[in-house]
Design a protein around this motif. Structure first.
Motif, PDB file in Angstrom:
ATOM      1  N   SER A 399       0.863  -1.184   0.000  1.00  0.00           N
ATOM      2  CA  SER A 399       0.000   0.000   0.000  1.00  0.00           C
ATOM      3  C   SER A 399       0.892   1.225   0.000  1.00  0.00           C
ATOM      4  O   SER A 399       2.106   1.121   0.081  1.00  0.00           O
ATOM      5  CB  SER A 399      -0.921   0.005   1.236  1.00  0.00           C
ATOM      6  N   GLY A 400       0.267   2.406  -0.062  1.00  0.00           N
ATOM      7  CA  GLY A 400       1.093   3.599   0.008  1.00  0.00           C
ATOM      8  C   GLY A 400       0.491   4.826  -0.626  1.00  0.00           C
ATOM      9  O   GLY A 400       1.062   5.899  -0.564  1.00  0.00           O
ATOM     10  N   SER A 511       4.654   2.683  -2.650  1.00  0.00           N
ATOM     11  CA  SER A 511       4.762   3.500  -1.444  1.00  0.00           C
ATOM     12  C   SER A 511       5.812   4.566  -1.678  1.00  0.00           C
ATOM     13  O   SER A 511       6.609   4.480  -2.607  1.00  0.00           O
ATOM     14  CB  SER A 511       5.144   2.630  -0.237  1.00  0.00           C
TER      15      SER A 511
END
Length: 608
Positions: A399-400, A511
Motif C-alpha cells: 500500500s502507500g 509507497s
C-alpha cells in the motif's frame, strides 16, 4: 540469481519438457548447417534482438530480424538538437549543426551474397534471417566446429566489437529463456565453461588505445573508449565550447537518457566541434560500445535546462524515437544499464525514475521554453526492462497511496500516430510501448488530458512526439481515485485516468512520500534556483520564474527528493572564475506530469 531467470524458473520455461518451437529449430538447423555451436548462435541473436522478429521492422540502425542483418539504405538522417541545449538564460547558446548522414556496414547484402537468398527474404522471413546471420558469422571463422571459445573472434567481428563478444559470452554463462514477440519459446541453456580466450577479451590494444580506455570513467566489465569533446575558444576568443570544465567535483542528481536521432558514426565529428553541443557518453546500438566525451565532474550541454545540466550526466543512445516502433538492441540496453548502475553507485543515486530520467522528463526553464522541450527517448524505450537490468525491477508495494506505471511492454500496444514514414495523424504499426494514455474521464472514448504548457491552446494528440497525456513505466504518481478498471492520478493539476484492469494491469501499488499544498494555489518551477541573498554579488541573480502550472489544496504528488536551491555561474573559459551559489531555499522535486518539476518546500506538506 537474476530476477528474470527466477521468473522463468517459476513459470517452467527453463524446465518444461515442451517440444522446441519453430524458432528454436531454425537456430538449431542453421547452427548445424554452418558448423556453429548452437549456444553461440543463440547468444549472438539474443544480444542483437532477444530472438524477436519485430514484425519485419528495422532497428534504429537498420538491422532486421533475429540476427540483426543491417540494411544501410534503411537509415534516415536526423537532428534533434534544436533549441538551446545549454538552457542558461544568462548565456544562451545559438550554435547548432545538423548531424551528418553516415552509413554502417551493410551485413544484409553480405549475407545475401553468401546464401543466395534475396534481401527481401532475409528481412521478412525469420528462418531465412537466422540462416543468413549464421552464414555471415561462419564466414568470419577459419574452420567450423569447436567449442564456444573458439568462436570469440568471429562473434566480435559480427558486431565489430570485442565488448559485444564479452557480453555474448556473459549471456552464455547466464543462460536465457523467453517467448518472442511472435509467441515462440526459445531457450539458451547456461554454460559455465563459455569463457573467452584470455588473450582475446575486450581489452584495447596499442598504447593510444590503452590510454583512451584508461581515461574513460566506466566499470571494469564494460569496454569503453575516451573520445574527448572539444573545449576551446572561438568567435574571436569571446565564446567557447562545447562544455564547461570545473576545477572541483559537483553534485549529481540525475542521469539523463537521450536518443540521438542519428548514427553513432557521426559522433566523432560532432563532439570535436566546439560550436556544437555536448554530452557525457554515447552508446552504439549494434554492439553496445561506449564512448565517453566529457568527464562526469564537468558540465555537458545536453538537457536544455541549465539547472539540470549542472546536476546531471547525459547519455546518448544511437536511435530514433519515431521510426514506426523501432527497436533498441539488447546489447545497447545491457551496456547502458551497466554504465548507469556504475554511475549511480559512484554518485550515490537511487536507481529510480526520480533520478534516472529521460530527456522528455526534463522541465522547461520558463513558460516560453516549455513547448520546445524534447521528447526522447520516447514511448518505445523499455524502461521496465532497463531498470531490471540495473537490478532495480519494478515491484509492487502492499500500500502507500501511489502507483508506479508498469504496462507489460511486450503485450501493451497503445495507439500511436506520426511515426517516421507515416503521414501526420496516421496510426503507427502496433508495437510494445512503456507508456499509458491519460484521459479526462474513465473511458477510452474520453478526450486526453491537456498540457497547457506543451501544446498551447491545442488539445493533446496520440503522436509519438506528444507526451502531454502520457505516463511512463517506472514513474510514480499519487492516486486520486479508482473506479472499476480505471485509476486516476494527480497530473498537471487535475485527475487523469488510465485503464488499469486487474487482468492486465498497467500499474502496480507503490509507497513513498507525497506532497500536498498548504495553500490554494502553489506555483511550480523548472529550476531550483537559490534566493536573492545567496548570490552576495558573486554572480548575477537568476530570477525565480514560475511555469504555467499550479497545484491546489486536496491534490497530492509524488516526492522524488528534496534539495537546497543552487546555481552554477559558468561564464568563463577559466573554471577558477566560475561561481557556485548555494542557497537556503528548499525545494521538493515532484512528478507533476510527464516531466518532473519543483515546488518550494514551504508551500506544501510532506505526507510520509
Amino acid at each position: 540469481m537474476p530476477h528474470w531467470i527466477a521468473l522463468t524458473l517459476a513459470t517452467g520455461l527453463l524446465t518444461s519438457p515442451a517440444h522446441d518451437s519453430d524458432r528454436q529449430s531454425d537456430f538449431a538447423e542453421a547452427a548445424q548447417e554452418y558448423g556453429i555451436p548452437l549456444s553461440v548462435l543463440l547468444g549472438v541473436s539474443y544480444l542483437e534482438s532477444r530472438w524477436d522478429t519485430n514484425a519485419g521492422r528495422p532497428s534504429v540502425t537498420g538491422g532486421y530480424g533475429p540476427m540483426h542483418l543491417v540494411d544501410a539504405a534503411a537509415l534516415p538522417a536526423g537532428d534533434h538538437h534544436h533549441g538551446d541545449p545549454r538552457g542558461d538564460a544568462a548565456r544562451p547558446l545559438a550554435h547548432t549543426l545538423p548531424r551528418p548522414a553516415v552509413l554502417p556496414e551493410d551485413t544484409l547484402r553480405a549475407a545475401a551474397r553468401i546464401t543466395g537468398l534475396s534481401s527481401a527474404r532475409l528481412k521478412g522471413d525469420p528462418a531465412a534471417n537466422i540462416r543468413g546471420g549464421a552464414a555471415l558469422l561462419a564466414s568470419y571463422q577459419d574452420a567450423p566446429g569447436g567449442s564456444p571459445s573458439d568462436w570469440y573472434g568471429a562473434v566480435a567481428r559480427y558486431a565489430g566489437s570485442r565488448g559485444f563478444a564479452d557480453e555474448v559470452f556473459a549471456t552464455l554463462r547466464e543462460g536465457a529463456a523467453r517467448r518472442t514477440d511472435d509467441g515462440q519459446l526459445v531457450r539458451l541453456a547456461a554454460r559455465s565453461d563459455a569463457r573467452p580466450p584470455e588473450h582475446l577479451t575486450g581489452r584495447l590494444t596499442g598504447r593510444s588505445a590503452r590510454l583512451a580506455a584508461s581515461q574513460a570513467e566506466c566499470p571494469q566489465t564494460l569496454a569503453c573508449e575516451w573520445m574527448p569533446a572539444a573545449y576551446r575558444r572561438f568567435d574571436k576568443r569571446r565564446d567557447y565550447g562545447n562544455h564547461d570544465r570545473l576545477d572541483r567535483e559537483r553534485r549529481i542528481d540525475y542521469i539523463v537518457i537521450h536518443d540521438m536521432e542519428g548514427s553513432y558514426a557521426g559522433v566523432p565529428s560532432m563532439v570535436r566541434n566546439p560550436r556544437y553541443v555536448s554530452w557525457h557518453y554515447t552508446i552504439r546500438s549494434s554492439d553496445g560500445h561506449v564512448a565517453q566525451h566529457v568527464k562526469s565532474r564537468d558540465i555537458a550541454w545536453h538537457a536544455g535546462n541549465w539547472d539540470i545540466n549542472s546536476r546531471s550526466i547525459g547519455i546518448e543512445h544511437e536511435g530514433y524515437l519515431a521510426r514506426g516502433g523501432a527497436w533498441y538492441t539488447e546489447a545497447m540496453y545491457r551496456s547502458s544499464a551497466r554504465l548507469v548502475k556504475y554511475l549511480a553507485d559512484r554518485h550515490g543515486l537511487p536507481v529510480d525514475r526520480a533520478h534516472i530520467i529521460g530527456h522528455d522528463n526534463i522541465p522547461g526553464t520558463t513558460p516560453s521554453t516549455v513547448p520546445g522541450m524534447h521528447e526522447d527517448p520516447g514511448p518505445y524505450w523499455d524502461w521496465a526492462r532497463y531498470l531490471e537490468l540495473m537490478g532495480a525491477p519494478i515491484e509492487p508495494a502492499r500500500s502507500g497511496g501511489s502507483v508506479i506505471i508498469n504496462p507489460d511492454y511486450a503485450t501493451h500496444r497503445p495507439r500511436m500516430t506520426g511515426c517516421s514514414g507515416n503521414r501526420p495523424g496516421r496510426d503507427c504499426k502496433p508495437h510494445g510501448a512503456s507508456t499509458v494514455w491519460l484521459h479526462t474521464r474513465p473511458s477510452e472514448n474520453a478526450p486526453l488530458v491537456d498540457d497547457i504548457g506543451k501544446r498551447v491552446g491545442q488539445p493533446s494528440t496520440y503522436s509519438v512526439y506528444d507526451h502531454s497525456a502520457r505516463a511512463s513505466a517506472g514513474q510514480r504518481y499519487a492516486v486520486a481515485e479508482s473506479r472499476d478498471e480505471w485509476t486516476a492520478i494527480w497530473y498537471l493539476g487535475r485527475k487523469a485516468w488510465f485503464h488499469n484492469p486487474s487482468s492486465a494491469p498497467t500499474a502496480v501499488p507503490a509507497s513513498g512520500p507525497l506532497v500536498t499544498p498548504v495553500k490554494d494555489r502553489v506555483r511550480v518551477y523548472g529550476r531550483a534556483y537559490p534566493e536573492h541573498a545567496a548570490y552576495a554579488g558573486r554572480a548575477r541573480y537568476q530570477a525565480h520564474v514560475p511555469l504555467q502550472y499550479v497545484i491546489r489544496r486536496g491534490q497530492t504528488y509524488s516526492l522524488g527528493f528534496t534539495l537546497n536551491g543552487g546555481y552554477h555561474a559558468a561564464g568563463s573559459f577559466n573554471p577558477a572564475r566560475h561561481a557556485t551559489i548555494k542557497g537556503a531555499l528548499r525545494y521538493h522535486q515532484i512528478q507533476l506530469g510527464h516531466r518532473v518539476m519543483f515546488v518550494r518546500a514551504d508551500d506544501v506538506r510532506v505526507i510520509r
